[in-house]
Write an enzyme that holds these catalytic residues in place. Structure first.
Site, PDB file in Angstrom:
ATOM      1  N   GLU A   1      43.460  46.090  35.152  1.00  0.00           N
ATOM      2  CA  GLU A   1      44.311  45.338  36.080  1.00  0.00           C
ATOM      3  C   GLU A   1      44.189  43.864  35.714  1.00  0.00           C
ATOM      4  OE1 GLU A   1      42.815  45.531  40.113  1.00  0.00           O
ATOM      5  OE2 GLU A   1      44.655  44.716  40.979  1.00  0.00           O
TER       6      GLU A   1
ATOM      7  N   HIS B   1      36.674  42.180  39.286  1.00  0.00           N
ATOM      8  CA  HIS B   1      35.914  43.296  39.860  1.00  0.00           C
ATOM      9  C   HIS B   1      35.945  44.510  38.950  1.00  0.00           C
ATOM     10  CE1 HIS B   1      40.041  44.085  41.456  1.00  0.00           C
ATOM     11  NE2 HIS B   1      39.736  45.344  41.222  1.00  0.00           N
TER      12      HIS B   1
END
Lengths: 134, 134
Positions: free
Chosen positions: B130, B7
């Site tokens: 991340e 994402h």
């Protein structure tokens, strides 16, 4: 209206370092650099299984990303690009909602040879968004 | 090492406005908001055909994205998340390359219930990245 995420563009001060990050540290598939003088950038594509990362380094004296690099000397996320089927339909919809299209409001031929527009970040949650007709 | 783009996270001051942008203006598929008090955010997922956009609004007094919103009042791109198969292998590799892992260097359980780490943006082209073990 929007379809796939075509790419995320990350502006960097030095492509060699950024390529090292993605190739050597993150182990991603990295394509050779391409100079795009008409867009004022040198670009390297990182190929992920579901999308692309576009690393951008300023090229020439009037690069559109020079100001961004001056403000973010380490680099940073510059824009995201969504695909649309019909860019004219997209322009009409965006303008009817009060979203400002950058430049003269007409599509340009983007780095992939397809018609693109960029919208004003202030109208879209502080995010510079490109739409590309696929 | 890195696989799919899981994402892109966009931090916003107001989720209602951001949802309107994505649902009404950009015509994307938008999921209902979820409060994640243990992560200090309310999240809305935008489902694209090949990946997700994660809209984040600060939740509570110690939200990890409050400082970002203060610095970027209109919102902006906050981080990107790549998938990895084995987060411990990733940590070993990153540390051997001198990339700093945020916090205590150990994986946490992220917003999707999977082990995640965040790396120092200064070590990765100014981008907060991340990694999520899939």
């Amino acid at each position: 209206m929007i379809g796939r995420l075509n790419h995320i563009a990350i502006a960097v001060p030095n492509l060699t370092d950024a390529v090292k990050t993605y190739e050597q540290i993150l182990g991603a598939k990295v394509m050779p650099p391409e100079q795009l003088p008409e867009h004022g950038v040198t670009v390297v594509f990182i190929i992920l299984p579901n999308t692309k990362i576009e690393l951008l380094e300023p090229l020439g004296e009037n690069s559109p990303i020079t100001a961004f690099i001056t403000k973010n000397p380490a680099g940073g996320m510059h824009h995201i690009c969504y695909e649309v089927e019909d860019i004219e339909v997209a322009i009409t919809k965006l303008q009817s909602e009060g979203v400002r299209i950058l430049g003269d409001g007409k599509p340009k031929i983007g780095a992939h040879g397809k018609p693109v527009i960029f919208m004003h970040p202030k109208d879209l949650n502080g995010t510079l968004i490109e739409l590309e007709q696929i």
